[in-house]
Design a protein around this motif. Structure first.
Motif, PDB file in Angstrom:
ATOM      1  N   GLU A   1     -52.830 -53.134 -64.101  1.00  0.00           N
ATOM      2  CA  GLU A   1     -53.876 -53.204 -62.643  1.00  0.00           C
ATOM      3  C   GLU A   1     -54.987 -53.865 -62.963  1.00  0.00           C
ATOM      4  OE1 GLU A   1     -55.247 -53.004 -58.947  1.00  0.00           O
ATOM      5  OE2 GLU A   1     -53.205 -52.290 -59.511  1.00  0.00           O
ATOM      6  N   SER A   2     -55.732 -53.656 -63.996  1.00  0.00           N
ATOM      7  CA  SER A   2     -56.979 -54.342 -64.518  1.00  0.00           C
ATOM      8  C   SER A   2     -56.923 -55.843 -64.896  1.00  0.00           C
ATOM      9  CB  SER A   2     -57.582 -53.672 -65.550  1.00  0.00           C
ATOM     10  OG  SER A   2     -56.760 -53.648 -66.648  1.00  0.00           O
ATOM     11  N   ASP A   3     -55.641 -56.017 -65.347  1.00  0.00           N
ATOM     12  CA  ASP A   3     -55.207 -57.467 -65.491  1.00  0.00           C
ATOM     13  C   ASP A   3     -55.100 -58.288 -64.315  1.00  0.00           C
ATOM     14  OD1 ASP A   3     -54.122 -59.503 -67.412  1.00  0.00           O
ATOM     15  OD2 ASP A   3     -52.168 -59.386 -66.515  1.00  0.00           O
ATOM     16  N   ARG A   4     -54.337 -57.770 -63.197  1.00  0.00           N
ATOM     17  CA  ARG A   4     -54.461 -58.334 -62.025  1.00  0.00           C
ATOM     18  C   ARG A   4     -55.713 -58.517 -61.257  1.00  0.00           C
ATOM     19  NH1 ARG A   4     -49.799 -54.947 -61.337  1.00  0.00           N
ATOM     20  NH2 ARG A   4     -51.211 -53.437 -60.223  1.00  0.00           N
ATOM     21  N   VAL A   5     -56.547 -57.623 -61.414  1.00  0.00           N
ATOM     22  CA  VAL A   5     -57.959 -57.839 -60.879  1.00  0.00           C
ATOM     23  C   VAL A   5     -58.682 -59.128 -61.610  1.00  0.00           C
ATOM     24  CG1 VAL A   5     -60.194 -56.649 -60.771  1.00  0.00           C
ATOM     25  CG2 VAL A   5     -58.154 -55.584 -60.314  1.00  0.00           C
ATOM     26  N   PHE A   6     -58.534 -59.039 -63.022  1.00  0.00           N
ATOM     27  CA  PHE A   6     -59.224 -60.086 -63.749  1.00  0.00           C
ATOM     28  C   PHE A   6     -58.634 -61.343 -63.328  1.00  0.00           C
ATOM     29  CE2 PHE A   6     -58.959 -62.913 -67.349  1.00  0.00           C
ATOM     30  CZ  PHE A   6     -60.308 -63.366 -67.399  1.00  0.00           C
ATOM     31  N   HIS A   7     -57.482 -61.845 -63.158  1.00  0.00           N
ATOM     32  CA  HIS A   7     -56.751 -62.943 -62.835  1.00  0.00           C
ATOM     33  C   HIS A   7     -57.148 -63.251 -61.371  1.00  0.00           C
ATOM     34  CE1 HIS A   7     -54.355 -64.069 -66.444  1.00  0.00           C
ATOM     35  NE2 HIS A   7     -54.415 -62.652 -66.923  1.00  0.00           N
ATOM     36  N   ARG A   8     -56.963 -62.412 -60.560  1.00  0.00           N
ATOM     37  CA  ARG A   8     -57.519 -62.498 -59.182  1.00  0.00           C
ATOM     38  C   ARG A   8     -58.797 -63.127 -59.097  1.00  0.00           C
ATOM     39  NH1 ARG A   8     -55.583 -61.755 -53.866  1.00  0.00           N
ATOM     40  NH2 ARG A   8     -57.178 -61.693 -52.578  1.00  0.00           N
TER      41      ARG A   8
ATOM     42  N   PRO B   1     -67.748 -58.832 -67.220  1.00  0.00           N
ATOM     43  CA  PRO B   1     -67.473 -57.245 -67.194  1.00  0.00           C
ATOM     44  C   PRO B   1     -65.769 -56.941 -66.732  1.00  0.00           C
ATOM     45  CG  PRO B   1     -69.559 -58.040 -66.128  1.00  0.00           C
ATOM     46  CD  PRO B   1     -68.696 -59.144 -66.547  1.00  0.00           C
ATOM     47  N   LEU B   2     -65.312 -57.868 -66.088  1.00  0.00           N
ATOM     48  CA  LEU B   2     -64.074 -57.551 -65.582  1.00  0.00           C
ATOM     49  C   LEU B   2     -62.980 -57.796 -66.766  1.00  0.00           C
ATOM     50  CD1 LEU B   2     -63.678 -59.287 -62.057  1.00  0.00           C
ATOM     51  CD2 LEU B   2     -63.869 -56.959 -62.675  1.00  0.00           C
ATOM     52  N   ALA B   3     -63.183 -58.730 -67.526  1.00  0.00           N
ATOM     53  CA  ALA B   3     -62.258 -58.896 -68.704  1.00  0.00           C
ATOM     54  C   ALA B   3     -62.776 -58.015 -69.822  1.00  0.00           C
ATOM     55  CB  ALA B   3     -63.006 -60.550 -69.513  1.00  0.00           C
ATOM     56  N   GLU B   4     -63.864 -57.370 -69.934  1.00  0.00           N
ATOM     57  CA  GLU B   4     -64.170 -56.179 -70.780  1.00  0.00           C
ATOM     58  C   GLU B   4     -63.439 -54.940 -70.124  1.00  0.00           C
ATOM     59  OE1 GLU B   4     -68.409 -56.213 -70.633  1.00  0.00           O
ATOM     60  OE2 GLU B   4     -68.558 -57.556 -72.333  1.00  0.00           O
TER      61      GLU B   4
ATOM     62  N   HIS C   1     -47.418 -62.935 -60.602  1.00  0.00           N
ATOM     63  CA  HIS C   1     -47.798 -61.880 -61.544  1.00  0.00           C
ATOM     64  C   HIS C   1     -47.501 -60.529 -61.562  1.00  0.00           C
ATOM     65  CE1 HIS C   1     -52.152 -60.561 -63.628  1.00  0.00           C
ATOM     66  NE2 HIS C   1     -50.885 -60.395 -64.348  1.00  0.00           N
ATOM     67  N   ARG C   2     -47.322 -59.943 -60.502  1.00  0.00           N
ATOM     68  CA  ARG C   2     -46.482 -58.626 -60.210  1.00  0.00           C
ATOM     69  C   ARG C   2     -45.367 -58.506 -60.632  1.00  0.00           C
ATOM     70  NH1 ARG C   2     -49.003 -54.593 -57.601  1.00  0.00           N
ATOM     71  NH2 ARG C   2     -50.176 -55.814 -56.103  1.00  0.00           N
ATOM     72  N   ARG C   3     -44.395 -59.637 -60.256  1.00  0.00           N
ATOM     73  CA  ARG C   3     -43.139 -59.754 -61.021  1.00  0.00           C
ATOM     74  C   ARG C   3     -43.004 -59.808 -62.336  1.00  0.00           C
ATOM     75  NH1 ARG C   3     -39.034 -61.480 -56.822  1.00  0.00           N
ATOM     76  NH2 ARG C   3     -40.090 -61.723 -54.660  1.00  0.00           N
TER      77      ARG C   3
END
Length: 276
Positions: free
Chosen positions: A197-204, A178-181, A223-225
């Motif tokens: 933002e959603s990309d960081r949530v998924f990778h975390r 679901p996070l990837a979607e 990741h943020r940098r």
């Protein structure tokens, strides 16, 4: 002899000077403590503001907490920080440009103080630098720095992901789908900041399966940098590029769930080179 002694005692004149009253030791200590406390109160009254500004502690009691004020200010600062990060990734804050806290405060409808605090946090992260008496300049970054960040991320995360691919059951990877979607939906918006933002949530969430808090901290910073804009770069990635990047999340989960180590390594390397 007896009489002479008595006469001598009778003729001895009394000392007219009043003798000082003997103060018990405990009372003297109490008086000294009270004097010291009063002096401390006067000193705190004069220097508490300057000490607090430097983050120093006084020797007296700490000030009473003000939970409502602290929470409200923290909330504003946090919202401004999120807004500034959004503007940074979206390209609204241009590399090389100087922005003042009062001007940004007018933009967000707040005072300069929470803006200055949020910008100082961005300075600590390396996104901006302080320009004395002017404000904050957005750091100018080139393609080489982005490539170096991608290399460091791969060195840190690829071994972790390969280990997780061998040890984490397929069902756990399915729980992250679901996070990837969600990253696909965010990419559909075409907004780089929303997708970031959603990309960081998924990778975390993926790295969290390793159970290493320090890894999460350092990986999030890198990741943020990697998402900050480059100087002189083309406009931010459009919807098609964001969707292609998000599709790699789904492919990565499939490879991790199947334990396909070669595919995992290839996908992560390609993904990081795209700065996501």
């Amino acid at each position: 002899m007896k009489q002479g002694a008595q006469g001598s005692a009778a003729t001895e004149a009394p000392d007219p000077r009043p003798r000082p009253e003997r103060v018990p030791a405990q009372a003297r200590l109490a008086d000294r403590d009270r004097d010291r406390d009063r002096e401390g109160d006067r000193g705190r009254g004069r220097g508490s503001t300057a000490g607090a500004a430097r983050g120093e502690h006084t020797h007296g009691e700490p000030p009473l907490p003000r939970p409502r004020t602290v929470l409200r200010r923290s909330s504003v600062r946090g919202q401004i920080l999120d807004a500034l990060r959004h503007a940074l990734v979206a390209g609204e804050l241009i590399p090389g440009e100087v922005y003042s806290a009062p001007a940004l405060g007018d933009r967000f409808g707040v005072s300069a103080t929470p803006v200055r605090e949020a910008m100082q946090q961005l300075a600590n992260e390396g996104a901006v630098e302080v320009v004395p008496n002017r404000g904050f300049r957005v750091i100018e970054r080139g393609a080489r720095e982005l490539a170096e960040l991608a290399e460091i991320r791969a060195l840190i995360e690829v071994p972790v992901l390969l280990r997780l691919a061998r040890t984490v059951p397929a069902g756990r990877w399915a729980e992250l789908r679901p996070l990837a979607e969600e990253t696909v939906r965010a990419a559909s918006s075409g907004c780089p900041a929303t997708y970031a933002e959603s990309d960081r949530v998924f990778h975390r969430a993926v790295l969290a399966l390793a159970g290493n808090e320090q890894l999460l901290h350092f990986a999030a910073d890198l990741h943020r940098r990697a998402q900050w804009p480059l100087v002189g770069a083309a406009p931010a990635r459009g919807q098609a590029e964001l969707l292609a990047d998000a599709a790699q999340h789904l492919a990565l989960l499939d490879a991790l769930g199947a334990g396909e180590l070669t595919a995992v390594q290839a996908l992560v390397g390609e993904h990081f080179s795209g700065a996501s």
